[in-house]
Write a protein that holds these residues in place. Structure first.
Motif, PDB file in Angstrom:
ATOM      1  N   PHE A 155       8.514  13.313  25.159  1.00 34.71           N
ATOM      2  CA  PHE A 155       7.362  12.410  24.515  1.00 34.71           C
ATOM      3  C   PHE A 155       6.725  12.258  23.477  1.00 34.71           C
ATOM      4  N   SER A 156       5.338  13.765  23.865  1.00 38.61           N
ATOM      5  CA  SER A 156       4.687  14.126  23.481  1.00 38.61           C
ATOM      6  C   SER A 156       4.840  14.713  21.558  1.00 38.61           C
ATOM      7  N   LEU A 157       6.088  14.989  21.816  1.00 34.30           N
ATOM      8  CA  LEU A 157       6.594  14.730  19.974  1.00 34.30           C
ATOM      9  C   LEU A 157       7.314  14.054  19.507  1.00 34.30           C
ATOM     10  N   ILE A 158       7.924  13.166  19.783  1.00 30.09           N
ATOM     11  CA  ILE A 158       8.277  11.408  19.462  1.00 30.09           C
ATOM     12  C   ILE A 158       6.600  11.363  18.908  1.00 30.09           C
ATOM     13  N   MET A 159       5.755  11.020  20.085  1.00 37.78           N
ATOM     14  CA  MET A 159       4.473   9.988  19.083  1.00 37.78           C
ATOM     15  C   MET A 159       3.755  10.698  17.932  1.00 37.78           C
ATOM     16  N   VAL A 160       3.615  12.369  18.449  1.00 41.64           N
ATOM     17  CA  VAL A 160       2.671  12.876  17.194  1.00 41.64           C
ATOM     18  C   VAL A 160       3.568  12.335  15.757  1.00 41.64           C
ATOM     19  N   GLY A 161       4.742  12.858  15.904  1.00 41.55           N
ATOM     20  CA  GLY A 161       5.602  12.152  14.839  1.00 41.55           C
ATOM     21  C   GLY A 161       5.580  11.000  14.304  1.00 41.55           C
ATOM     22  N   VAL A 162       5.317  10.644  15.211  1.00 45.55           N
ATOM     23  CA  VAL A 162       5.179   8.664  15.062  1.00 45.55           C
ATOM     24  C   VAL A 162       3.791   8.108  14.212  1.00 45.55           C
ATOM     25  N   PHE A 163       3.204   9.012  14.494  1.00 47.94           N
ATOM     26  CA  PHE A 163       1.704   9.431  14.655  1.00 47.94           C
ATOM     27  C   PHE A 163       1.193  10.084  12.808  1.00 47.94           C
ATOM     28  N   VAL A 164       1.806  10.755  12.852  1.00 48.34           N
ATOM     29  CA  VAL A 164       2.147  11.328  11.399  1.00 48.34           C
ATOM     30  C   VAL A 164       2.897  10.877  10.311  1.00 48.34           C
ATOM     31  N   ILE A 165       3.323  10.044  10.988  1.00 44.42           N
ATOM     32  CA  ILE A 165       4.513   9.364   9.535  1.00 44.42           C
ATOM     33  C   ILE A 165       3.505   8.443   9.376  1.00 44.42           C
ATOM     34  N   SER A 166       3.284   7.798  10.476  1.00 46.40           N
ATOM     35  CA  SER A 166       2.631   6.051   9.465  1.00 46.40           C
ATOM     36  C   SER A 166       0.971   6.716   9.242  1.00 46.40           C
ATOM     37  N   GLN A 167       0.649   8.066  10.123  1.00 47.97           N
ATOM     38  CA  GLN A 167      -1.315   8.001   9.614  1.00 47.97           C
ATOM     39  C   GLN A 167      -1.521   8.917   8.414  1.00 47.97           C
ATOM     40  N   THR A 168      -0.177   9.406   8.578  1.00 50.10           N
ATOM     41  CA  THR A 168      -1.204  10.147   7.174  1.00 50.10           C
ATOM     42  C   THR A 168       0.466  10.800   5.755  1.00 50.10           C
ATOM     43  N   VAL A 169       2.094   9.702   6.290  1.00 52.02           N
ATOM     44  CA  VAL A 169       2.455  10.210   5.318  1.00 52.02           C
ATOM     45  C   VAL A 169       3.061   8.519   4.718  1.00 52.02           C
ATOM     46  N   ILE A 170       3.875   8.009   5.075  1.00 54.61           N
ATOM     47  CA  ILE A 170       3.903   6.806   4.642  1.00 54.61           C
ATOM     48  C   ILE A 170       3.206   6.102   4.688  1.00 54.61           C
ATOM     49  N   GLY A 171       2.395   5.487   5.999  1.00 52.39           N
ATOM     50  CA  GLY A 171       0.962   4.881   5.881  1.00 52.39           C
ATOM     51  C   GLY A 171       0.511   4.796   4.922  1.00 52.39           C
ATOM     52  N   PRO A 172      -0.618   6.151   4.663  1.00 50.45           N
ATOM     53  CA  PRO A 172      -1.111   5.906   3.412  1.00 50.45           C
ATOM     54  C   PRO A 172      -0.672   5.687   1.689  1.00 50.45           C
ATOM     55  N   TRP A 173       0.530   5.818   2.241  1.00 54.21           N
ATOM     56  CA  TRP A 173       1.081   5.845   0.975  1.00 54.21           C
ATOM     57  C   TRP A 173       1.367   3.879   0.503  1.00 54.21           C
ATOM     58  N   ILE A 174       1.842   3.701   1.332  1.00 55.37           N
ATOM     59  CA  ILE A 174       2.130   1.981   1.011  1.00 55.37           C
ATOM     60  C   ILE A 174       0.318   1.928   1.036  1.00 55.37           C
ATOM     61  N   ALA A 175      -0.576   1.997   1.823  1.00 54.01           N
ATOM     62  CA  ALA A 175      -2.289   1.332   1.688  1.00 54.01           C
ATOM     63  C   ALA A 175      -2.861   1.845  -0.261  1.00 54.01           C
ATOM     64  N   ASP A 176      -1.876   2.773  -0.302  1.00 59.89           N
ATOM     65  CA  ASP A 176      -2.211   3.195  -1.814  1.00 59.89           C
ATOM     66  C   ASP A 176      -2.183   1.818  -2.813  1.00 59.89           C
ATOM     67  N   ILE A 177      -0.473   1.958  -2.462  1.00 58.66           N
ATOM     68  CA  ILE A 177       0.717   0.899  -3.581  1.00 58.66           C
ATOM     69  C   ILE A 177      -0.416  -0.463  -3.081  1.00 58.66           C
ATOM     70  N   LEU A 178      -0.179  -1.013  -2.565  1.00 60.05           N
ATOM     71  CA  LEU A 178      -0.535  -3.006  -2.566  1.00 60.05           C
ATOM     72  C   LEU A 178      -2.101  -2.176  -1.633  1.00 60.05           C
ATOM     73  N   THR A 179      -2.596  -2.380  -1.041  1.00 57.32           N
ATOM     74  CA  THR A 179      -3.930  -2.743  -0.743  1.00 57.32           C
ATOM     75  C   THR A 179      -4.813  -2.282  -1.889  1.00 57.32           C
ATOM     76  N   VAL A 180      -5.075  -1.070  -1.777  1.00 54.38           N
ATOM     77  CA  VAL A 180      -6.039  -0.450  -2.370  1.00 54.38           C
ATOM     78  C   VAL A 180      -6.161  -0.911  -3.612  1.00 54.38           C
ATOM     79  N   ASN A 181      -4.590  -0.749  -4.649  1.00 59.47           N
ATOM     80  CA  ASN A 181      -5.388  -1.149  -5.838  1.00 59.47           C
ATOM     81  C   ASN A 181      -5.463  -3.265  -5.723  1.00 59.47           C
ATOM     82  N   VAL A 182      -4.531  -3.779  -4.831  1.00 56.13           N
ATOM     83  CA  VAL A 182      -5.208  -5.113  -4.742  1.00 56.13           C
ATOM     84  C   VAL A 182      -6.132  -5.396  -4.276  1.00 56.13           C
ATOM     85  N   ILE A 183      -6.630  -5.114  -3.197  1.00 55.66           N
ATOM     86  CA  ILE A 183      -7.871  -5.502  -3.063  1.00 55.66           C
ATOM     87  C   ILE A 183      -9.226  -5.087  -3.688  1.00 55.66           C
ATOM     88  N   GLY A 184      -9.123  -2.785  -4.570  1.00 56.54           N
ATOM     89  CA  GLY A 184      -9.772  -2.923  -5.777  1.00 56.54           C
ATOM     90  C   GLY A 184      -9.986  -3.293  -7.037  1.00 56.54           C
TER      91      GLY A 184
END
Lengths: 471, 58
Positions: free
Chosen positions: A43-72
């Motif tokens: 459970f610990s490993l899966i949850m850390v994996g979920v947070f790594v993917i959402s917070q450091t891998v895919i999340g910021p990447w989508i944030a850069d494309i969608l939110t940052v450009n649009v809001i900026g």
């Protein structure tokens, strides 16, 4: 209950013929996934994996494309329009810092949250989350929570209101009320921007630290449960502590991407609606209160209405390392909606982290919060914990009142959550400062006095309860 | 000129937000407006009549 079960087991032993049972692949997988030790590790490993993917891998990447450009782009467009039309400092400030800045600070973390909910839905669909309920049941039962309590806690990762209401499925009254008391400690979707902000700025967006925060929430729930049991002097034979859980385990299966996408978009829509209404309204009020004096003249925030109101509370928060009026004001405003903690911080300290989640901008936000807010990594984590574990928003408190069906119990629950949030933050700050920086935190003496009073009060309550029980 | 345009926009924005929040409060009893919130299904006594809700949905 125990006698009845023993009789049933005796009868079953007499009449049941044991045949060679063939374990299916699901049974074999369950033996590992629901193992008392391996289950927690997986459970610990899966949850850390979920947070790594959402917070450091895919999340910021989508944030850069969608939110940052649009809001900026939108922000710079409005800024140019304000300049070309020679707009006054009041209107420019309110629009850029109050409305757009505060809104962007909250909505900028939306992609990270969307990815998180998408992954959690995939896990739920695969049949894994039901197994987690079995793993957690072992830890919940000794404190008097039902196995079913895991359902409100899981629902609580999205929103505390339906989570508190789903405690209705628990039949035992004591377990149900205890679940209502403890469920708001699970960080809801509105608290995610708070976690994302502080983990990004002070811990380099570490998925491990985000995972640790969720585990801290589980530990807080367990310790709070034990504390309530200790205060109430609960009898070990009480039904609430001997109730058995029946959890239906679905078969493992491939998750539906379509359903996960729908859940993610629903959550995103709700989050955006809230940010576009309550958060924008509140940020405007915060900006005016932080930039105007009581005689309604534009002043420096250090002479503002908000400072006058928040300063006395900031003094009370010194032992938890956040004795700065801006941080105190953000925490209070969080009771309206937890996302507002981030919105208010962005307005008061004038940072715009979600314009760009790049290293330079993160460092700039860190420097602002360090110099103006006085936040170190330890006090930032304490501030985050304080906002996570103090009572939820007013709407969730309303749901608590409905489910507890008692004004007195609701006030008790809110005070209890306030106490737990304060104590957790104080311990993190004081112990963390001592270990990490080898020095005493501000308000150390006060924290020792508070701790002494708390321990003495618990001992006094315990003695009183025992006297009542033993006549 | 700028103050007039942006001031007007701010009034319209805040006016519509306040209207929306009051509208939600009157119709659901709470200001936030998440889709599928179970609070929407409750009556004044905190009870949920699931059958009537299903009938409403058709």
């Amino acid at each position: 209950m125990n006698d009845q079960r023993k009789k049933v087991e005796d009868i079953v032993k007499k009449v049941q013929k044991q045949e060679h049972v063939k374990f299916t692949k699901t049974d074999q997988a369950d033996r590992i996934v629901m193992h008392p030790i391996f289950g927690i590790l997986i459970f610990s490993l899966i949850m850390v994996g979920v947070f790594v993917i959402s917070q450091t891998v895919i999340g910021p990447w989508i944030a850069d494309i969608l939110t940052v450009n649009v809001i900026g782009s939108f922000s710079s467009l409005v800024e140019k329009a304000l300049e070309s039309l020679d707009t006054s400092a009041f209107i420019s400030g309110l629009v850029l810092e109050g409305i757009i800045g505060g809104f962007a600070a909250v909505i900028g973390f939306l992609p990270l949250i969307m990815v998180l909910f998408f992954l959690l839905q995939l896990l739920e669909d695969s049949g894994y989350m039901a197994r987690v309920a079995v793993v957690m049941d072992r830890f919940f039962k000794p404190i008097g929570l039902a196995g079913k309590s895991i359902i409100p806690m899981y629902v609580g990762t999205a929103c505390s209101i339906p989570a508190i209401m789903s405690s209705r499925t628990i039949k035992n009254e004591k377990q149900r009320k205890l679940t209502v008391f403890l469920t708001p400690f699970i960080p809801c979707g509105a608290k995610l921007p708070v976690i994302a902000l502080f983990i990004t700025v002070f811990f380099g967006g570490s998925g491990f630290m985000t995972g640790l925060t969720y585990f801290l929430a589980i530990i807080v729930i367990l310790l709070s449960g034990y504390l309530i049991r200790f205060i109430l002097n609960a009898d070990k034979n009480d039904k609430a502590f001997d109730a058995h859980s029946f959890i239906e385990l679905p078969d493992y299966g491939w998750p539906s991407f379509k359903r996960a996408l729908k859940v993610m978009l629903d959550q995103a829509w709700d989050f955006t609606k809230k940010a576009a209404t309550i958060i924008i309204l509140m940020n405007g009020i915060v900006w005016i209160a932080a930039n105007f004096s009581w005689s309604f003249e534009m002043v420096d925030p250090s002479e503002s209405i908000l400072k006058t109101l928040a300063q006395p509370i900031a003094f009370l928060l010194t032992p938890i390392g956040i004795g700065v009026w801006g941080l105190a004001a953000a925490s209070i405003l969080g009771f309206i909606a937890k996302e507002e903690v981030v919105g208010a911080l962005a307005v008061i300290f004038a940072f715009s982290i979600t314009d760009d989640l790049g290293v330079e901008n993160v460092q700039l936000t860190h420097d602002i919060l360090f110099t103006t807010g006085g936040l170190t990594a330890v006090s930032a984590y304490a501030f985050m914990a304080f906002n996570l574990f103090t009572p939820p928003c007013f709407a969730a408190i309303g749901a608590m009142k409905t489910e507890l069906n008692s004004r007195k119990l609701t006030i008790l629950a809110v005070l209890f959550q306030l106490f737990i949030g304060y104590m957790v933050a104080m311990v993190i700050y004081q112990v963390g400062t001592l270990i990490v920086y080898q020095q005493l935190g501000s308000g150390f003496i006060y924290s020792i006095i508070i701790l002494g009073i708390v321990i003495a009060s618990f001992v006094a309550i315990k003695i009183k309860r025992m006297r009542v029980i033993h006549g | 000129m700028g103050d007039l345009i942006f001031g007007g926009l701010i009034i319209i924005l805040y006016g519509s937000i306040i209207f929306k929040l009051i509208y939600n409060l009157k119709h659901t009893g709470h200001a936030c407006a998440c889709s599928h919130c179970p609070m929407d299904l409750m009556d004044d006594k905190g009870k949920i009549d699931l059958l009537s809700e299903i009938e409403k949905e058709g």
